[in-house]
Design an enzyme around this catalytic site. Structure first.
Site, PDB file in Angstrom:
ATOM      1  N   LYS A   9      17.506  59.865  78.876  1.00  0.00           N
ATOM      2  CA  LYS A   9      18.802  59.612  79.515  1.00  0.00           C
ATOM      3  C   LYS A   9      19.065  59.447  80.851  1.00  0.00           C
ATOM      4  O   LYS A   9      17.877  59.774  81.684  1.00  0.00           O
ATOM      5  CB  LYS A   9      19.830  60.740  79.030  1.00  0.00           C
ATOM      6  CG  LYS A   9      20.019  60.915  77.295  1.00  0.00           C
ATOM      7  CD  LYS A   9      21.039  61.856  77.291  1.00  0.00           C
ATOM      8  CE  LYS A   9      21.113  61.734  75.471  1.00  0.00           C
ATOM      9  NZ  LYS A   9      22.445  62.930  75.163  1.00  0.00           N
ATOM     10  N   TYR A  49      27.431  56.284  69.624  1.00  0.00           N
ATOM     11  CA  TYR A  49      27.837  57.733  69.718  1.00  0.00           C
ATOM     12  C   TYR A  49      29.259  57.590  69.071  1.00  0.00           C
ATOM     13  O   TYR A  49      30.051  58.314  69.381  1.00  0.00           O
ATOM     14  CB  TYR A  49      27.935  58.333  71.124  1.00  0.00           C
ATOM     15  CG  TYR A  49      26.559  58.625  71.475  1.00  0.00           C
ATOM     16  CD1 TYR A  49      25.988  59.716  70.512  1.00  0.00           C
ATOM     17  CD2 TYR A  49      26.062  58.680  72.881  1.00  0.00           C
ATOM     18  CE1 TYR A  49      24.676  60.288  71.298  1.00  0.00           C
ATOM     19  CE2 TYR A  49      24.971  59.281  73.395  1.00  0.00           C
ATOM     20  CZ  TYR A  49      24.254  60.063  72.486  1.00  0.00           C
ATOM     21  OH  TYR A  49      23.273  60.584  72.941  1.00  0.00           O
ATOM     22  N   ASN A 112      21.878  66.358  79.206  1.00  0.00           N
ATOM     23  CA  ASN A 112      20.850  66.889  78.428  1.00  0.00           C
ATOM     24  C   ASN A 112      19.745  66.201  78.036  1.00  0.00           C
ATOM     25  O   ASN A 112      19.029  66.205  77.217  1.00  0.00           O
ATOM     26  CB  ASN A 112      21.711  67.295  77.057  1.00  0.00           C
ATOM     27  CG  ASN A 112      22.005  66.417  76.431  1.00  0.00           C
ATOM     28  OD1 ASN A 112      21.939  65.151  76.625  1.00  0.00           O
ATOM     29  ND2 ASN A 112      22.411  66.719  75.082  1.00  0.00           N
ATOM     30  N   HIS A 115      17.759  62.051  74.018  1.00  0.00           N
ATOM     31  CA  HIS A 115      18.410  61.685  72.721  1.00  0.00           C
ATOM     32  C   HIS A 115      17.149  61.559  71.743  1.00  0.00           C
ATOM     33  O   HIS A 115      15.944  60.931  71.985  1.00  0.00           O
ATOM     34  CB  HIS A 115      19.268  60.500  72.599  1.00  0.00           C
ATOM     35  CG  HIS A 115      19.397  60.088  71.482  1.00  0.00           C
ATOM     36  ND1 HIS A 115      20.272  60.671  70.309  1.00  0.00           N
ATOM     37  CD2 HIS A 115      18.904  59.277  70.562  1.00  0.00           C
ATOM     38  CE1 HIS A 115      19.919  59.973  68.984  1.00  0.00           C
ATOM     39  NE2 HIS A 115      19.190  59.289  69.258  1.00  0.00           N
ATOM     40  N   GLU A 126      18.504  53.339  64.487  1.00  0.00           N
ATOM     41  CA  GLU A 126      18.515  53.554  65.790  1.00  0.00           C
ATOM     42  C   GLU A 126      17.201  52.705  66.437  1.00  0.00           C
ATOM     43  O   GLU A 126      17.520  52.136  67.451  1.00  0.00           O
ATOM     44  CB  GLU A 126      18.510  54.996  66.421  1.00  0.00           C
ATOM     45  CG  GLU A 126      19.667  55.600  65.996  1.00  0.00           C
ATOM     46  CD  GLU A 126      19.836  57.197  66.354  1.00  0.00           C
ATOM     47  OE1 GLU A 126      21.020  57.680  66.500  1.00  0.00           O
ATOM     48  OE2 GLU A 126      18.705  57.668  66.734  1.00  0.00           O
TER      49      GLU A 126
HETATM   50  P1  ATP Z   1      21.500  63.528  70.706  1.00  0.00           P
HETATM   51  O1  ATP Z   1      22.264  62.523  69.479  1.00  0.00           O
HETATM   52  O2  ATP Z   1      21.966  62.881  72.212  1.00  0.00           O
HETATM   53  O3  ATP Z   1      20.229  63.561  70.509  1.00  0.00           O
HETATM   54  P2  ATP Z   1      22.412  65.970  69.717  1.00  0.00           P
HETATM   55  O4  ATP Z   1      22.032  65.234  68.252  1.00  0.00           O
HETATM   56  O5  ATP Z   1      21.785  67.091  69.999  1.00  0.00           O
HETATM   57  O6  ATP Z   1      22.259  65.088  70.697  1.00  0.00           O
HETATM   58  P3  ATP Z   1      24.974  65.175  68.963  1.00  0.00           P
HETATM   59  O7  ATP Z   1      25.839  66.287  68.596  1.00  0.00           O
HETATM   60  O8  ATP Z   1      24.514  64.214  68.316  1.00  0.00           O
HETATM   61  O9  ATP Z   1      23.778  66.121  69.762  1.00  0.00           O
HETATM   62  O10 ATP Z   1      25.760  64.704  70.515  1.00  0.00           O
HETATM   63  C1  ATP Z   1      25.380  63.445  70.897  1.00  0.00           C
HETATM   64  C2  ATP Z   1      25.502  63.928  72.318  1.00  0.00           C
HETATM   65  O11 ATP Z   1      26.752  63.957  73.123  1.00  0.00           O
HETATM   66  C3  ATP Z   1      25.010  64.988  73.081  1.00  0.00           C
HETATM   67  O12 ATP Z   1      23.389  64.747  73.167  1.00  0.00           O
HETATM   68  C4  ATP Z   1      25.620  65.246  74.285  1.00  0.00           C
HETATM   69  O13 ATP Z   1      25.168  64.450  75.372  1.00  0.00           O
HETATM   70  C5  ATP Z   1      26.807  64.527  73.973  1.00  0.00           C
HETATM   71  N1  ATP Z   1      27.745  65.804  73.654  1.00  0.00           N
HETATM   72  C6  ATP Z   1      27.657  66.421  72.289  1.00  0.00           C
HETATM   73  N2  ATP Z   1      28.479  67.623  72.500  1.00  0.00           N
HETATM   74  C7  ATP Z   1      29.397  67.699  73.723  1.00  0.00           C
HETATM   75  C8  ATP Z   1      30.042  68.453  74.479  1.00  0.00           C
HETATM   76  N3  ATP Z   1      30.772  69.364  73.543  1.00  0.00           N
HETATM   77  N4  ATP Z   1      30.630  68.176  75.488  1.00  0.00           N
HETATM   78  C9  ATP Z   1      29.932  67.106  76.222  1.00  0.00           C
HETATM   79  N5  ATP Z   1      29.084  66.263  75.621  1.00  0.00           N
HETATM   80  C10 ATP Z   1      28.721  66.630  74.446  1.00  0.00           C
HETATM   81 MG    MG Z   2      22.551  63.325  67.867  1.00  0.00          MG
END
Ligand code: ATP
Ligand code: MG
Length: 147
Positions: A9, A49, A112, A115, A126
């Site tokens: 990211k 997303y 974070n 991804h 994806e």
């Molecule tokens: P990713 O899909 O990015 O690998 P993940 O699978 O661990 O992450 P998801 O639930 O798919 O988590 O969320 C996608 C992304 O949305 C997260 O990586 C983060 O960048 C953002 N995100 C998720 N929850 C929150 C939150 N509560 N506040 C802010 N950003 C969030």
């Molecule tokens: Mg995810």
């Protein structure tokens, strides 16, 4: 052998951790099958997303993901999808364990780092989304972790 989709990211690119994160994937034994830098469009982030579209933080995620280019990686190996999720750690770096990528490089949920696809179904979608069915290479390194 599975292939998974990883995005480094914008914060990883901005903070100069591209190499360190790729090193962790390689040292685990995963093979880099595809690698490219991309500036994400509003359309692509919205599609990626989509399941978060009704969340209050969605505009922040969009701004974050488009702030600078990302590095898209196709990584292959035995059980690659679950393995990369394990290396990645919990979504929120505050909860991610030390030793995981988010635990070691991230401070808050707003940055974070990485991804990673969360299932075989998602990985297939994806990989098409970011590599469009091309620029993912098959090549032999001799040993890929499975005899
Ligand atoms: P990713 O899909 O990015 O690998 P993940 O699978 O661990 O992450 P998801 O639930 O798919 O988590 O969320 C996608 C992304 O949305 C997260 O990586 C983060 O960048 C953002 N995100 C998720 N929850 C929150 C939150 N509560 N506040 C802010 N950003 C969030
Ligand atoms: Mg995810």
């Amino acid at each position: 052998m599975e292939t998974t989709l990883i995005l480094l990211k914008p914060d990883t690119v901005e903070r100069g951790f591209i190499g360190q994160v790729i090193t962790r994937l390689e040292q685990k034994g995963l093979k880099i099958s595809g690698l490219k830098m991309m500036q994400l469009s509003d359309e692509l982030v919205t599609e990626h997303y989509d399941f978060l579209a009704d969340k209050p933080f969605f505009p922040n995620i969009k701004a974050y993901m488009m702030r600078t280019p990302v590095v898209a990686i196709a990584a292959s190996g035995a059980n690659a999808i679950a393995t990369v999720r394990m290396l990645t750690g919990a979504t929120n770096p505050q909860e991610a364990l030390p030793g995981s990528i988010r635990g070691d490089f991230g401070l808050t949920i707003d940055g974070n780092i990485i991804h990673a696809s969360d299932s075989a179904e998602t990985a297939e979608i994806e990989l098409k989304r970011f590599f469009g069915g091309s620029d993912v290479f098959e090549y032999s390194r001799g040993f890929d972790g499975v005899l």
